[in-house]
Design a protein around this motif. Sequence first.
Motif, short mmCIF file in Angstrom:
data_model
loop_
_atom_site.label_atom_id
_atom_site.label_comp_id
_atom_site.label_asym_id
_atom_site.label_seq_id
_atom_site.Cartn_x
_atom_site.Cartn_y
_atom_site.Cartn_z
N GLU A 1 0.84 -1.19 0.00
CA GLU A 1 0.00 0.00 0.00
C GLU A 1 0.89 1.26 0.00
O GLU A 1 2.01 1.23 0.47
CB GLU A 1 -0.87 0.02 1.27
N ARG A 2 0.33 2.33 -0.49
CA ARG A 2 1.05 3.60 -0.42
C ARG A 2 1.19 4.02 1.03
O ARG A 2 0.24 3.90 1.81
CB ARG A 2 0.31 4.69 -1.20
N GLU A 3 2.38 4.55 1.37
CA GLU A 3 2.59 5.00 2.74
C GLU A 3 2.99 6.46 2.77
O GLU A 3 3.61 6.98 1.83
CB GLU A 3 3.67 4.15 3.43
N PHE A 4 2.64 7.09 3.85
CA PHE A 4 2.90 8.51 4.04
C PHE A 4 4.40 8.75 4.17
O PHE A 4 5.11 8.01 4.84
CB PHE A 4 2.18 8.98 5.31
N VAL A 5 4.88 9.80 3.52
CA VAL A 5 6.29 10.20 3.61
C VAL A 5 6.41 11.54 4.33
O VAL A 5 7.13 11.68 5.31
CB VAL A 5 6.93 10.30 2.21
N GLY A 6 5.71 12.54 3.84
CA GLY A 6 5.77 13.86 4.45
C GLY A 6 4.85 14.81 3.72
O GLY A 6 4.41 14.52 2.61
N GLY A 7 4.54 15.93 4.36
CA GLY A 7 3.66 16.89 3.73
C GLY A 7 3.90 18.29 4.22
O GLY A 7 4.54 18.51 5.27
N ILE A 8 3.41 19.24 3.45
CA ILE A 8 3.55 20.65 3.80
C ILE A 8 2.20 21.32 3.65
O ILE A 8 1.51 21.16 2.63
CB ILE A 8 4.64 21.33 2.94
N ALA A 9 1.81 22.04 4.69
CA ALA A 9 0.51 22.70 4.69
C ALA A 9 0.59 24.05 3.99
O ALA A 9 1.65 24.54 3.64
CB ALA A 9 0.03 22.88 6.12
N TRP A 10 -0.61 24.65 3.83
CA TRP A 10 -0.71 25.95 3.20
C TRP A 10 0.10 27.01 3.96
O TRP A 10 0.59 27.96 3.37
CB TRP A 10 -2.18 26.37 3.15
N ASN A 11 0.27 26.82 5.27
CA ASN A 11 1.00 27.78 6.11
C ASN A 11 2.43 27.35 6.36
O ASN A 11 3.08 27.84 7.29
CB ASN A 11 0.27 27.96 7.44
N ASN A 12 2.94 26.40 5.57
CA ASN A 12 4.30 25.87 5.65
C ASN A 12 4.55 24.96 6.83
O ASN A 12 5.71 24.59 7.08
CB ASN A 12 5.35 26.99 5.62
N TYR A 13 3.53 24.59 7.56
CA TYR A 13 3.67 23.53 8.56
C TYR A 13 4.05 22.24 7.84
O TYR A 13 3.46 21.91 6.81
CB TYR A 13 2.37 23.35 9.32
N THR A 14 5.02 21.52 8.39
CA THR A 14 5.45 20.27 7.78
C THR A 14 5.37 19.12 8.77
O THR A 14 5.46 19.32 9.99
CB THR A 14 6.89 20.35 7.26
N MET A 15 5.19 17.94 8.25
CA MET A 15 5.22 16.73 9.07
C MET A 15 5.81 15.60 8.23
O MET A 15 5.70 15.61 7.00
CB MET A 15 3.83 16.36 9.58
#
Length: 125
Positions: free
Chosen positions: A44-58
């Motif tokens: 399955e596809r797994e989460f790597v990382g993301g960036i929000a509209w306000n530049n919050y990252t995880m």
Amino acid sequence: QVSLVESGGGLVQAGGSLRLSCVTSGRTLSRYAVTWFRQYTGKEREFVGGIAWNNYTMYATSVKGRFTCSRDNAANTVYLQMNNLQPEDTAVYYCASHRFPSLLPSMRRNEYSYWGQGTQVTVSS
């Protein structure tokens, strides 16, 4: 019509770096989160990382400290800088975006309405 197009994948030796790009069209990127997933063959596809509209990252624990998300709203592009790549990072990488604006990145695949076609990253040992 919203579209996402990834590029930048390729073959790299362990310890090397790549920068993936996700170019979006059909919407104002500055209002939306963009998240990266990867998919191993047969998994399955797994989460790597993301960036929000306000530049919050995880980030996923497995890539934290090695991968960095950034965005250039003027270019409608989100980037995934990948450093110190390892063979276990070999996968197809996808970017994804929500239907609605102002949301934070999520690890849940089913929350995303729009996906790119994927770009292959191969890390040799």
